[in-house]
Design a protein around this motif. Structure first.
Motif, PDB file in Angstrom:
ATOM      1  N   ILE A   1      26.546 -91.127  47.512  1.00  0.00           N
ATOM      2  CA  ILE A   1      25.315 -91.645  48.100  1.00  0.00           C
ATOM      3  C   ILE A   1      25.114 -93.072  47.589  1.00  0.00           C
ATOM      4  CG2 ILE A   1      24.202 -89.406  48.367  1.00  0.00           C
ATOM      5  CD1 ILE A   1      22.651 -89.910  45.820  1.00  0.00           C
ATOM      6  N   THR A   2      24.289 -93.822  48.296  1.00  0.00           N
ATOM      7  CA  THR A   2      24.071 -95.213  47.913  1.00  0.00           C
ATOM      8  C   THR A   2      22.592 -95.550  48.029  1.00  0.00           C
ATOM      9  OG1 THR A   2      24.838 -97.486  48.270  1.00  0.00           O
ATOM     10  CG2 THR A   2      24.454 -96.138  50.235  1.00  0.00           C
ATOM     11  N   SER A   3      22.206 -96.652  47.407  1.00  0.00           N
ATOM     12  CA  SER A   3      20.800 -97.072  47.432  1.00  0.00           C
ATOM     13  C   SER A   3      20.736 -98.569  47.110  1.00  0.00           C
ATOM     14  CB  SER A   3      19.991 -96.285  46.396  1.00  0.00           C
ATOM     15  OG  SER A   3      20.364 -96.691  45.092  1.00  0.00           O
ATOM     16  N   ASP A   4      19.519 -99.077  46.990  1.00  0.00           N
ATOM     17  CA  ASP A   4      19.350-100.490  46.616  1.00  0.00           C
ATOM     18  C   ASP A   4      19.322-100.674  45.101  1.00  0.00           C
ATOM     19  OD1 ASP A   4      19.159-101.171  49.301  1.00  0.00           O
ATOM     20  OD2 ASP A   4      16.983-100.803  49.335  1.00  0.00           O
ATOM     21  N   ILE A   5      19.434 -99.579  44.366  1.00  0.00           N
ATOM     22  CA  ILE A   5      19.309 -99.639  42.904  1.00  0.00           C
ATOM     23  C   ILE A   5      20.699 -99.741  42.282  1.00  0.00           C
ATOM     24  CG2 ILE A   5      18.354 -98.500  40.869  1.00  0.00           C
ATOM     25  CD1 ILE A   5      16.575 -96.879  42.797  1.00  0.00           C
ATOM     26  N   ASP A   6      20.809-100.558  41.236  1.00  0.00           N
ATOM     27  CA  ASP A   6      22.086-100.731  40.544  1.00  0.00           C
ATOM     28  C   ASP A   6      22.577 -99.382  39.987  1.00  0.00           C
ATOM     29  OD1 ASP A   6      24.148-102.447  39.106  1.00  0.00           O
ATOM     30  OD2 ASP A   6      23.177-101.404  37.427  1.00  0.00           O
TER      31      ASP A   6
ATOM     32  N   ALA B   1      26.862 -78.077  45.772  1.00  0.00           N
ATOM     33  CA  ALA B   1      27.046 -79.500  46.080  1.00  0.00           C
ATOM     34  C   ALA B   1      26.281 -79.871  47.349  1.00  0.00           C
ATOM     35  CB  ALA B   1      28.530 -79.816  46.236  1.00  0.00           C
ATOM     36  N   HIS B   2      26.316 -79.000  48.349  1.00  0.00           N
ATOM     37  CA  HIS B   2      25.601 -79.289  49.595  1.00  0.00           C
ATOM     38  C   HIS B   2      24.085 -79.201  49.393  1.00  0.00           C
ATOM     39  CE1 HIS B   2      29.577 -79.054  51.376  1.00  0.00           C
ATOM     40  NE2 HIS B   2      29.069 -79.566  52.474  1.00  0.00           N
ATOM     41  N   TYR B   3      23.655 -78.294  48.534  1.00  0.00           N
ATOM     42  CA  TYR B   3      22.216 -78.234  48.217  1.00  0.00           C
ATOM     43  C   TYR B   3      21.788 -79.532  47.521  1.00  0.00           C
ATOM     44  CZ  TYR B   3      17.864 -76.981  45.861  1.00  0.00           C
ATOM     45  OH  TYR B   3      16.568 -76.983  45.400  1.00  0.00           O
ATOM     46  N   ALA B   4      22.606 -79.971  46.555  1.00  0.00           N
ATOM     47  CA  ALA B   4      22.292 -81.210  45.836  1.00  0.00           C
ATOM     48  C   ALA B   4      22.266 -82.397  46.792  1.00  0.00           C
ATOM     49  CB  ALA B   4      23.329 -81.445  44.741  1.00  0.00           C
ATOM     50  N   PHE B   5      23.199 -82.441  47.706  1.00  0.00           N
ATOM     51  CA  PHE B   5      23.246 -83.532  48.693  1.00  0.00           C
ATOM     52  C   PHE B   5      21.953 -83.575  49.510  1.00  0.00           C
ATOM     53  CE2 PHE B   5      24.204 -84.818  53.077  1.00  0.00           C
ATOM     54  CZ  PHE B   5      24.682 -86.101  52.867  1.00  0.00           C
ATOM     55  N   GLU B   6      21.505 -82.401  49.932  1.00  0.00           N
ATOM     56  CA  GLU B   6      20.267 -82.343  50.739  1.00  0.00           C
ATOM     57  C   GLU B   6      19.059 -82.788  49.924  1.00  0.00           C
ATOM     58  OE1 GLU B   6      20.146 -78.323  52.021  1.00  0.00           O
ATOM     59  OE2 GLU B   6      21.908 -78.515  53.315  1.00  0.00           O
ATOM     60  N   GLN B   7      18.992 -82.353  48.656  1.00  0.00           N
ATOM     61  CA  GLN B   7      17.859 -82.705  47.816  1.00  0.00           C
ATOM     62  C   GLN B   7      17.823 -84.209  47.507  1.00  0.00           C
ATOM     63  OE1 GLN B   7      15.319 -80.507  46.937  1.00  0.00           O
ATOM     64  NE2 GLN B   7      16.463 -79.352  48.466  1.00  0.00           N
ATOM     65  N   LEU B   8      19.011 -84.763  47.245  1.00  0.00           N
ATOM     66  CA  LEU B   8      19.068 -86.174  46.825  1.00  0.00           C
ATOM     67  C   LEU B   8      18.831 -87.139  47.986  1.00  0.00           C
ATOM     68  CD1 LEU B   8      20.057 -84.940  44.198  1.00  0.00           C
ATOM     69  CD2 LEU B   8      21.922 -86.586  44.157  1.00  0.00           C
ATOM     70  N   THR B   9      19.082 -86.703  49.195  1.00  0.00           N
ATOM     71  CA  THR B   9      18.980 -87.620  50.339  1.00  0.00           C
ATOM     72  C   THR B   9      17.750 -87.363  51.227  1.00  0.00           C
ATOM     73  OG1 THR B   9      20.410 -86.170  51.662  1.00  0.00           O
ATOM     74  CG2 THR B   9      21.477 -87.974  50.462  1.00  0.00           C
ATOM     75  N   LYS B  10      16.974 -86.305  50.921  1.00  0.00           N
ATOM     76  CA  LYS B  10      15.911 -85.909  51.859  1.00  0.00           C
ATOM     77  C   LYS B  10      14.774 -86.933  51.964  1.00  0.00           C
ATOM     78  CE  LYS B  10      13.363 -82.970  48.571  1.00  0.00           C
ATOM     79  NZ  LYS B  10      12.939 -81.587  48.288  1.00  0.00           N
ATOM     80  N   SER B  11      14.518 -87.683  50.902  1.00  0.00           N
ATOM     81  CA  SER B  11      13.409 -88.649  50.967  1.00  0.00           C
ATOM     82  C   SER B  11      13.820 -89.944  51.661  1.00  0.00           C
ATOM     83  CB  SER B  11      12.912 -88.965  49.556  1.00  0.00           C
ATOM     84  OG  SER B  11      13.852 -89.787  48.877  1.00  0.00           O
ATOM     85  N   GLY B  12      15.127 -90.166  51.755  1.00  0.00           N
ATOM     86  CA  GLY B  12      15.613 -91.395  52.373  1.00  0.00           C
ATOM     87  C   GLY B  12      15.830 -92.527  51.390  1.00  0.00           C
ATOM     88  N   LYS B  13      15.398 -92.318  50.130  1.00  0.00           N
ATOM     89  CA  LYS B  13      15.603 -93.353  49.109  1.00  0.00           C
ATOM     90  C   LYS B  13      17.096 -93.541  48.825  1.00  0.00           C
ATOM     91  CE  LYS B  13      14.159 -94.555  44.407  1.00  0.00           C
ATOM     92  NZ  LYS B  13      13.273 -94.153  43.279  1.00  0.00           N
ATOM     93  N   TYR B  14      17.810 -92.425  48.808  1.00  0.00           N
ATOM     94  CA  TYR B  14      19.272 -92.453  48.632  1.00  0.00           C
ATOM     95  C   TYR B  14      19.910 -92.002  49.940  1.00  0.00           C
ATOM     96  CZ  TYR B  14      17.936 -92.781  43.748  1.00  0.00           C
ATOM     97  OH  TYR B  14      17.366 -93.188  42.559  1.00  0.00           O
ATOM     98  N   LYS B  15      20.902 -92.760  50.394  1.00  0.00           N
ATOM     99  CA  LYS B  15      21.491 -92.487  51.706  1.00  0.00           C
ATOM    100  C   LYS B  15      22.952 -92.047  51.564  1.00  0.00           C
ATOM    101  CE  LYS B  15      18.577 -95.668  54.322  1.00  0.00           C
ATOM    102  NZ  LYS B  15      17.515 -95.617  53.304  1.00  0.00           N
ATOM    103  N   PRO B  16      23.408 -91.167  52.443  1.00  0.00           N
ATOM    104  CA  PRO B  16      24.821 -90.760  52.398  1.00  0.00           C
ATOM    105  C   PRO B  16      25.725 -91.971  52.632  1.00  0.00           C
ATOM    106  CG  PRO B  16      23.547 -89.365  53.887  1.00  0.00           C
ATOM    107  CD  PRO B  16      22.670 -90.518  53.528  1.00  0.00           C
TER     108      PRO B  16
END
Length: 448
Positions: free
Chosen positions: A389-394, A362-377
């Motif tokens: 995580i959240t983003s500007d996308i529906d 889960a922590h690896y996935a969190f790091e991968q999904l948020t590393k670009s900054g497109k998706y934020k914690p």
């Protein structure tokens, strides 16, 4: 659909005659006429068995099972691995004893595994006693609240908004007819706002209920919460927990919790499109005679051999309804057996391994999904196997695009929390591989 119905029309007439009725409609005479369907079902007049079977199979095939998909959906039901020994053991005829084990001489198989389930749950949670199970995690929360109210003779139940929304809804439904007042405590940065909790705990408080890891996957401070709860005289501190998390987290019994409840689906029970699941409840010995549901005890028979019986039954259906601790006197027998086999098969080390792998992945996935900054914690707190995580996308749009890649996405938090409109809660169990997590990250990055 019944695979085969051997009863003939003549058999039906003979059975009706024996109980003094003239037709099948007479069996339902207690149902008011205006509430009956009063028409034929909209079904074809006749089809062959083969035609019906083919039709129903085509409908069933529209569903997709998790054997075909990669699941990152949690929010209360989790895609954990189930060892094949679980299905093997629960299918053995030795366990085909009666559903209701009131006669110990013919129900030793059922009674033994319930006793062992209770022992395992009590050890896992660090409590003195556990019952034979409840319907699911939501009803377990409610039964604990009712027990606390009956024990303290008070009527205010305080529950954190970080508890699973369905559990809160079930509690409100029961509380309405029990004349109990439910007070919800707001969250702060994804966890229970302890300052607000402190303001609401008073002499009317019967119970304080939190969940840890909470609905957002975050680990709550149970010790600090318990200290606040116990400021009120006779108030019970109730914690809803993920049993898998107890493979690596401290036992609630070591943190001042009075009653531990939870959803046991993760213990060897398939997600199965939503159920049936398994609720559990464990508590201190002080609550022993207020504990709802069945309790099995160990004893000896007239020959001195170890045996098992329902015990302390004066709490439940053997006394007057209004004096019973609960009128749900059933338990999830088959799921209890599955959970028992699962826990015994894994043992302490196996459960720790499942918990540890789920956390690390889960922590690896969190790091991968948020590393670009497109998706934020969404929050910045310690979590177990789920994170938001959240983003500007529906969020619904994200899940539809993931589904095209055979991925079941996370839970859209905006369904329950209007302030988290585009936030998604992802769950990662020990089943997920690095390749699956990397694919999730890659697909998410490509979504516009």
């Amino acid at each position: 659909m019944y695979p085969y119905i051997p009863t003939t029309h003549e058999d039906e007439q003979e059975m009706l005659k024996s109980i003094g009725l003239n037709s099948l409609d007479d069996l339902f005479s207690d149902i008011p006429e205006d509430m009956r369907l009063n028409r034929e079902l909209k079904l074809p007049k006749s089809k062959s068995e083969l035609e019906v079977k083919n039709y129903l199979t085509s409908l069933a095939n529209k569903n997709c099972s998790l054997s075909e998909l990669t699941c990152f959906l949690g929010a209360g039901a989790y895609d954990h691995y189930i060892p094949s020994v679980v299905d093997h053991i629960i299918s053995r005829s030795e366990y085909y004893t009666s559903y209701t084990p009131y006669q110990p001489e013919i129900s030793q198989g059922t009674l033994q595994y319930i006793f062992e389930f209770q022992t395992l749950i009590a050890n896992l949670t660090g409590m003195d006693i556990a019952n034979a199970s409840l319907y699911d995690g939501g009803t377990a929360v409610v039964e604990a609240a009712l027990m606390a109210a009956a024990s303290s003779k008070k009527d205010e139940i305080i529950i954190s908004k970080t508890v699973r929304p369905e559990s809160i809804q079930i509690l409100k439904t029961y509380a309405h007819v029990q004349n109990l007042k439910v007070i919800e405590i707001d969250m702060k940065d994804g966890v229970t706002d302890l300052e607000e909790l402190d303001k609401h705990v008073n002499d009317n408080t019967a119970a304080v209920i939190v969940q840890s890891p909470n609905f957002f996957g975050i680990i709550e401070d149970l010790k600090a919460t318990g200290e606040i709860a116990h400021k009120a005289k006779k108030a019970s501190f109730i914690a809803s927990v993920d049993p898998i998390s107890l493979g690596i987290l401290k036992k609630p019994g070591e943190l001042g919790v009075d009653v531990v409840v939870g959803e046991g689906q993760g213990l060897g029970i398939p997600v199965a499109f939503g159920g049936p699941y398994l609720g559990f409840m464990a508590t201190k010995s002080d609550y022993m005679r207020k504990l709802p549901g069945r309790v099995v005890g160990e004893t000896v028979d007239k020959n001195g051999k170890r045996s098992y019986v329902l015990t302390l039954t004066a709490r439940e259906q053997h006394i007057r309804r209004e004096k019973a601790t609960s009128n749900i006197c059933s338990n999830q027998g088959l799921n209890v057996l599955a959970a028992t086999v699962y826990m015994v098969t894994l043992g302490k080390e196996g459960l720790k391994e499942v918990a540890m792998q789920s956390t690390k992945k889960a922590h690896y996935a969190f790091e991968q999904l948020t590393k670009s900054g497109k998706y934020k914690p969404l929050f910045d707190k310690p979590f177990f196997k789920e994170f938001a995580i959240t983003s500007d996308i529906d969020a619904d749009s994200i899940n539809m695009k993931l589904r095209k890649e055979n991925i079941v996405g996370g839970y859209h938090l905006g369904k329950d929390y209007s302030q988290f409109k585009n936030a998604v809660l992802y769950a990662v169990t020990e089943k997920r591989t690095k390749e699956e997590i990397d694919k999730l990250s890659s697909v998410l990055e490509g979504i516009k």
